[in-house]
Write an enzyme that holds these catalytic residues in place. Sequence first.
Site, PDB file in Angstrom:
ATOM      1  N   GLY A   1       0.818  -1.198   0.000  1.00 29.22           N
ATOM      2  CA  GLY A   1       0.000   0.000   0.000  1.00 29.22           C
ATOM      3  C   GLY A   1       0.852   1.249   0.000  1.00 29.22           C
ATOM      4  O   GLY A   1       2.008   1.238   0.428  1.00 29.22           O
TER       5      GLY A   1
ATOM      6  N   GLN B   1       2.936   9.880   1.203  1.00 32.97           N
ATOM      7  CA  GLN B   1       4.211   9.158   1.122  1.00 32.97           C
ATOM      8  C   GLN B   1       4.985   9.489  -0.147  1.00 32.97           C
ATOM      9  O   GLN B   1       6.159   9.155  -0.250  1.00 32.97           O
ATOM     10  CB  GLN B   1       3.980   7.653   1.218  1.00 32.97           C
ATOM     11  CG  GLN B   1       3.521   7.215   2.597  1.00 32.97           C
ATOM     12  CD  GLN B   1       3.304   5.733   2.627  1.00 32.97           C
ATOM     13  OE1 GLN B   1       2.244   5.237   2.242  1.00 32.97           O
ATOM     14  NE2 GLN B   1       4.326   5.010   3.053  1.00 32.97           N
TER      15      GLN B   1
ATOM     16  N   CYS C   1       6.316  -0.284   6.932  1.00 32.64           N
ATOM     17  CA  CYS C   1       5.925   0.891   6.171  1.00 32.64           C
ATOM     18  C   CYS C   1       7.060   1.282   5.240  1.00 32.64           C
ATOM     19  O   CYS C   1       8.230   1.302   5.647  1.00 32.64           O
ATOM     20  CB  CYS C   1       5.602   2.036   7.127  1.00 32.64           C
ATOM     21  SG  CYS C   1       5.036   3.538   6.311  1.00 32.64           S
ATOM     22  N   LEU C   2       6.717   1.593   3.999  1.00 37.16           N
ATOM     23  CA  LEU C   2       7.721   2.023   3.031  1.00 37.16           C
ATOM     24  C   LEU C   2       8.411   3.312   3.465  1.00 37.16           C
ATOM     25  O   LEU C   2       9.531   3.586   3.052  1.00 37.16           O
ATOM     26  CB  LEU C   2       7.076   2.195   1.657  1.00 37.16           C
ATOM     27  CG  LEU C   2       6.560   0.911   1.013  1.00 37.16           C
ATOM     28  CD1 LEU C   2       5.750   1.241  -0.245  1.00 37.16           C
ATOM     29  CD2 LEU C   2       7.692  -0.036   0.691  1.00 37.16           C
TER      30      LEU C   2
ATOM     31  N   HIS D   1      -4.063   1.336   7.895  1.00 41.61           N
ATOM     32  CA  HIS D   1      -2.706   1.886   7.834  1.00 41.61           C
ATOM     33  C   HIS D   1      -2.644   3.071   6.865  1.00 41.61           C
ATOM     34  O   HIS D   1      -2.128   4.141   7.210  1.00 41.61           O
ATOM     35  CB  HIS D   1      -1.741   0.774   7.406  1.00 41.61           C
ATOM     36  CG  HIS D   1      -0.320   1.186   7.298  1.00 41.61           C
ATOM     37  ND1 HIS D   1       0.640   0.771   8.198  1.00 41.61           N
ATOM     38  CD2 HIS D   1       0.329   1.954   6.395  1.00 41.61           C
ATOM     39  CE1 HIS D   1       1.816   1.288   7.844  1.00 41.61           C
ATOM     40  NE2 HIS D   1       1.654   2.000   6.751  1.00 41.61           N
ATOM     41  N   GLU D   2      -3.184   2.891   5.679  1.00 41.92           N
ATOM     42  CA  GLU D   2      -3.124   3.961   4.666  1.00 41.92           C
ATOM     43  C   GLU D   2      -4.032   5.134   5.037  1.00 41.92           C
ATOM     44  O   GLU D   2      -3.673   6.293   4.805  1.00 41.92           O
ATOM     45  CB  GLU D   2      -3.460   3.422   3.280  1.00 41.92           C
ATOM     46  CG  GLU D   2      -2.561   2.297   2.787  1.00 41.92           C
ATOM     47  CD  GLU D   2      -1.067   2.584   2.852  1.00 41.92           C
ATOM     48  OE1 GLU D   2      -0.645   3.758   2.811  1.00 41.92           O
ATOM     49  OE2 GLU D   2      -0.291   1.614   2.954  1.00 41.92           O
TER      50      GLU D   2
ATOM     51  N   HIS E   1      -2.241   7.324   7.397  1.00 39.79           N
ATOM     52  CA  HIS E   1      -1.291   8.212   6.714  1.00 39.79           C
ATOM     53  C   HIS E   1      -1.957   9.518   6.287  1.00 39.79           C
ATOM     54  O   HIS E   1      -1.346  10.586   6.343  1.00 39.79           O
ATOM     55  CB  HIS E   1      -0.701   7.543   5.462  1.00 39.79           C
ATOM     56  CG  HIS E   1       0.533   6.762   5.704  1.00 39.79           C
ATOM     57  ND1 HIS E   1       1.693   7.314   6.198  1.00 39.79           N
ATOM     58  CD2 HIS E   1       0.812   5.452   5.500  1.00 39.79           C
ATOM     59  CE1 HIS E   1       2.631   6.393   6.287  1.00 39.79           C
ATOM     60  NE2 HIS E   1       2.121   5.247   5.876  1.00 39.79           N
TER      61      HIS E   1
END
Length: 154
Positions: free
Chosen positions: A46, A51, A90-91, A132-133, A136
Amino acid sequence: MAVREIVKVGNDVLRRKSRRITEINNETLEAIQDLKDTLYAGDGVGLAAPQIGILKRAFIIDLRDGSEPLILLNPKIIKKIGKYEDVEGCLSYPGHEGIVVRPRRVIVTGMNEKGRIVQYEAEGLMARAICHETDHLDGVLYMDVAKKVYKIEE
């Protein structure tokens, strides 16, 4: 369009609340394409617009299991059902993981990339990724809600 550099923890943009998307225009479509290009250039499931430095309420999730990717604009989780604890990464925070409690199932509403209002019910990893997204988009990172965060060996 473009593979963008992923914004890393420590950059203030990750702590800011994203703006609602009010229309599907070229700018919106380019942002969605950049999200796709950037996600598929890496190995995450995701990616949220902040991000890649875009403070708009949009994300893409692709579990890479053969199902269609989920692209959602202005998501709102309207129901959370159950709880389970699992590992998250997480990226934007490479080399780390955490133990996070998330809902087992969620119902989320939002807009698709064609501007239509949609609603999804998701469970397991997809429910976790949606939470999670969505976090963000509100400037919340998984380590803010994790029971424990640790460095992983590469």
